[in-house]
Write a protein that holds these residues in place. Structure first.
Motif, mmCIF file in Angstrom:
data_model
loop_
_atom_site.group_PDB
_atom_site.id
_atom_site.type_symbol
_atom_site.label_atom_id
_atom_site.label_comp_id
_atom_site.label_asym_id
_atom_site.label_seq_id
_atom_site.Cartn_x
_atom_site.Cartn_y
_atom_site.Cartn_z
ATOM 1 N N ALA A 18 7.162 10.510 4.856
ATOM 2 C CA ALA A 18 6.123 9.536 4.513
ATOM 3 C C ALA A 18 5.655 8.767 5.748
ATOM 4 O O ALA A 18 6.461 8.423 6.621
ATOM 5 N N THR A 19 4.361 8.489 5.775
ATOM 6 C CA THR A 19 3.766 7.740 6.890
ATOM 7 C C THR A 19 2.680 6.801 6.352
ATOM 8 O O THR A 19 2.383 6.821 5.156
ATOM 9 N N ASN A 175 0.874 0.147 -1.382
ATOM 10 C CA ASN A 175 2.205 0.225 -0.804
ATOM 11 C C ASN A 175 2.974 -1.074 -1.048
ATOM 12 O O ASN A 175 2.448 -2.164 -0.799
ATOM 13 N N SER A 305 10.248 2.275 -2.010
ATOM 14 C CA SER A 305 10.947 2.379 -0.733
ATOM 15 C C SER A 305 12.345 1.834 -0.947
ATOM 16 O O SER A 305 12.544 0.913 -1.749
ATOM 17 N N TYR A 307 15.589 0.690 1.547
ATOM 18 C CA TYR A 307 16.243 0.575 2.853
ATOM 19 C C TYR A 307 17.554 -0.188 2.776
ATOM 20 O O TYR A 307 18.442 0.030 3.578
ATOM 21 N N GLU A 367 10.130 6.297 0.451
ATOM 22 C CA GLU A 367 10.510 5.794 1.778
ATOM 23 C C GLU A 367 12.001 5.539 1.782
ATOM 24 O O GLU A 367 12.531 4.913 0.865
ATOM 25 N N ASN A 368 12.648 6.012 2.841
ATOM 26 C CA ASN A 368 14.056 5.724 3.074
ATOM 27 C C ASN A 368 14.356 6.287 4.454
ATOM 28 O O ASN A 368 13.880 7.369 4.785
ATOM 29 N N SER A 416 11.289 10.979 3.294
ATOM 30 C CA SER A 416 11.951 10.046 4.213
ATOM 31 C C SER A 416 10.873 9.290 4.990
ATOM 32 O O SER A 416 9.794 9.834 5.257
ATOM 33 N N TRP A 417 11.194 8.046 5.354
ATOM 34 C CA TRP A 417 10.207 7.276 6.102
ATOM 35 C C TRP A 417 10.140 7.757 7.548
ATOM 36 O O TRP A 417 11.162 7.975 8.189
ATOM 37 N N TYR A 434 12.319 6.356 13.501
ATOM 38 C CA TYR A 434 12.835 6.908 12.243
ATOM 39 C C TYR A 434 12.789 8.441 12.218
ATOM 40 O O TYR A 434 13.319 9.066 11.320
#
Ligand code: BGP
Length: 473
Positions: A18-19, A175, A305, A307, A367-368, A416-417, A434
């Motif tokens: 992911a971006t 987002n 997301s 984290y 996201e992670n 994944s982030w 990342y």
């Protein structure tokens, strides 16, 4: 409950990265693009913004995905991605945000990105608004505080669905929508400084975003019933610092503040605890009958997301966790990243179960990842990064995803982030990396932008090829 079962992911599980446009594209003034809030935020979420773009803002050039997208997507394909999450920069499509007609050059850029993904059989997952409100909307309307933004956003999404709806089947409306309460400029394009922003204005902005999001879902379903729309929130399991009931209550209140957004998204109305909070804190919102009707257009899935987790306490002498915008206090049982983000793989299983139990909607981890300082070295004559720390972080989180799947949670996929190094959202640094792909660019802006495969590149490729079976417990 522990288990020694093998790591199993469902067939068709989507694997990728992911971006966000502002963190990768660069070319901030090319192709007819207008300025976005990010172009005047060289410090990430740390104030102050600047009046005009300044050269110290790494996002202006970022990693030049605008020109290198074909090379980057080919690298994602080499890892075997089946999905790629990216955002469309609103200010490429509507440079000021409030024009009548879109900018064709901006639309054509995303046609090219989608062509490239199609060529490699990678499904797009598109974020409509990822922390990059057109600057003009922030300066002239105070961003989402103004109801006018709903109309501008509606015009923007109609253009997107019309142009790309036949080839993009999964969309995310905003987002991390629940971050607007903590980072009003970044998240809601709200120009008024946070300390001068009345709570009513802040919640009104959140309401406008929720209505706009539900409206986008309605329009998407009318355009094509095959289109799936998801909300996107920060998922953050919150643990009581002690078993004291006051701490447990503090957790409940913090959970409510985070989950209110997805409660509205999934249930189509404000929950009672939110109405009570508004009532008791003199927060008077303008919620029309039409708004209520629009909100009933609930999302098809919930994406998030993940984290870190947090602790909460009623004890005012305990200080907030370092480096996170959501408040809370550090957990004495957990290690932290170099940026103070506490690492808690089990929290991902907890949150997947919590969300599934609460809403019963399919979930997507969008996201992670681990932001870390990397060192480019030479191994057998090839430049790479030996990022065992990143491999171990991702391995441990993915094992917990499999645990949640075994718990019966429906998980659609995992992106994944930052599969490629990009500019950090919170600190605007390059050095918070990342990626599986190293990008030669430093915090001072120097570097060739050359891409190098890290050790994690092959590792993730193997995870994808084995559909998770290569993960280790
Ligand atoms: C999320 C944002 C992303 C991303 C990520 C990592 O909050 O949606 O845009 O950047 O966090 O954060 P950071 O870049 O600050 O390390």
């Amino acid at each position: 409950m522990t288990t020694s079962n093998p790591v199993v992911f469902p067939d068709g599980f989507l694997w990728g990265g992911a971006t966000a446009a502002n963190q990768i594209e660069g070319a901030y003034d090319q192709g007819g693009k207008g300025l976005s809030i990010q172009d005047v935020m060289p410090n990430g979420i740390v104030a102050p913004r600047t009046e005009v773009p300044t050269p110290d803002n790494l996002k202006l050039e970022a990693i030049d995905f605008y020109h290198r997208y074909a090379e980057d997507i080919a690298l994602f394909a080499e890892m075997g991605f089946s999905v790629f999450r990216f955002s469309i920069a609103w200010s490429r499509i509507f440079p000021n945000g409030d024009e009548e007609a879109p900018n064709e050059e901006g639309l054509a850029f995303y046609d090219r990105v989608l062509d490239e993904l199609e060529k490699h059989g990678i499904e797009p997952l598109v974020t409509i608004s990822h922390y990059e409100t057109p600057l003009h909307l922030a300066e002239t309307y105070d961003g989402w505080v103004s109801r006018d933004l709903i109309g501008f956003y509606e015009r923007y999404v109609r253009v997107l669905f019309e142009r790309y709806g036949h080839r993009v089947k999964r969309w995310l409306t905003f987002n991390e929508i629940n971050s607007v309460l903590h980072a009003p400029l970044l998240s809601g394009g709200i120009n008024t400084p946070k300390d001068r922003l009345a709570p009513s204005a802040l919640f009104q902005a959140a309401h406008h975003e929720l209505v706009a999001s539900a409206l986008a879902t309605k329009i998407a379903h009318e355009t094509d019933p095959d289109i799936q729309v998801g909300c996107m929130v920060i998922a953050m399991p919150i643990y009581p610092l002690t078993p004291a009931p006051a701490d447990v209550l503090a957790v409940m209140n913090a959970d409510h503040a985070n989950l209110m957004f997805s409660d509205v998204h999934t249930r189509g109305a404000y929950p009672g605890y939110a109405l009570r909070y508004f009532r008791e804190n003199d927060i008077e919102l303008d919620i029309t009958d039409e708004d209520r009707e629009i909100l009933t257009n609930t999302v098809d899935f919930v994406s998030f997301s993940y984290y870190m987790s947090l602790c909460e306490t009623a004890d005012p002498t305990k200080s907030a966790g370092e480096g996170n915008i959501m408040g809370g206090v550090p957990n004495p049982h957990l290690p932290a990243s170099e940026w103070g983000w506490q690492i808690d793989p089990v929290g991902l299983r907890v949150v997947l179960n919590q969300f599934w139990d609460r809403w019963g909607k399919p979930l997507f981890i969008v996201e992670n990842g681990l932001g870390a300082k990397d060192r480019l070295v030479e191994v057998d004559g090839v430049k790479t990064v030996v990022d065992d720390y990143r491999i171990s972080y991702l391995n441990d989180h993915l094992v917990q995803v499999a645990e949640a799947v075994a718990d019966g949670v429906q998980v659609l996929g995992y992106t994944s982030w930052g599969p490629i190094d990009l500019v950090s959202a919170s600190t605007a640094q390059m050095s918070k990396r990342y990626g599986f792909i190293y990008v030669d660019r430093d915090d001072d802006g120097s570097g060739t932008l050359t891409r190098y495969r890290k050790k994690s590149f092959d590792w993730y490729g193997e995870v994808i090829r084995s559909n998770g079976a290569s993960l280790t417990r």
